[in-house]
Design a protein around this motif. Structure first.
Motif: not given
Length: 111
Positions: A45-71
């Motif tokens: 969904l973010s690809t329809r809203i944000f530029p490529k750099g922010i989409v990449t940053y959003l993916g990194l945020v998702c990875v961090v949130l996943t790691c936090a929930s794993f911990v």
């Protein structure tokens, strides 16, 4: 004109609210830990809203949130996520982010 701006603001607010809801459902909800795959539609969904750099940053945020929930899930008494599930979820998020960041789209903000 104001209706168009309102729609833009609602779309911008949708992403952080969705990320927060998924994270809270993962750590507090009665759902299976693989609920974090719901980050994938948010990235797409973010690809329809944000530029490529922010989409990449959003993916990194998702990875961090996943790691936090794993911990948080491996705190004593919370043996919910297996390492294989965790790795598969991270791989899916990384792959989706990689593909989504390179999708051509003229509807993005800031481009």
């Amino acid at each position: 004109m104001q209706l168009k701006q309102l729609r833009k603001n609602l779309r911008l607010a949708l992403v952080p609210v969705s990320l927060s809801a998924i994270f809270l459902l993962d750590i507090l909800g009665p759902f299976d830990p693989v609920i974090t795959v719901l980050y994938i539609p948010v990235i797409v969904l973010s690809t329809r809203i944000f530029p490529k750099g922010i989409v990449t940053y959003l993916g990194l945020v998702c990875v961090v949130l996943t790691c936090a929930s794993f911990v948080l899930g491996h705190v004593e008494g919370f043996d919910k996520v297996r390492l294989g599930q965790f790795a598969a979820i991270l791989l899916a998020i990384a792959a989706t982010t990689s593909f989504a960041a390179w999708l051509p789209n003229s509807n993005r903000l800031g481009e």
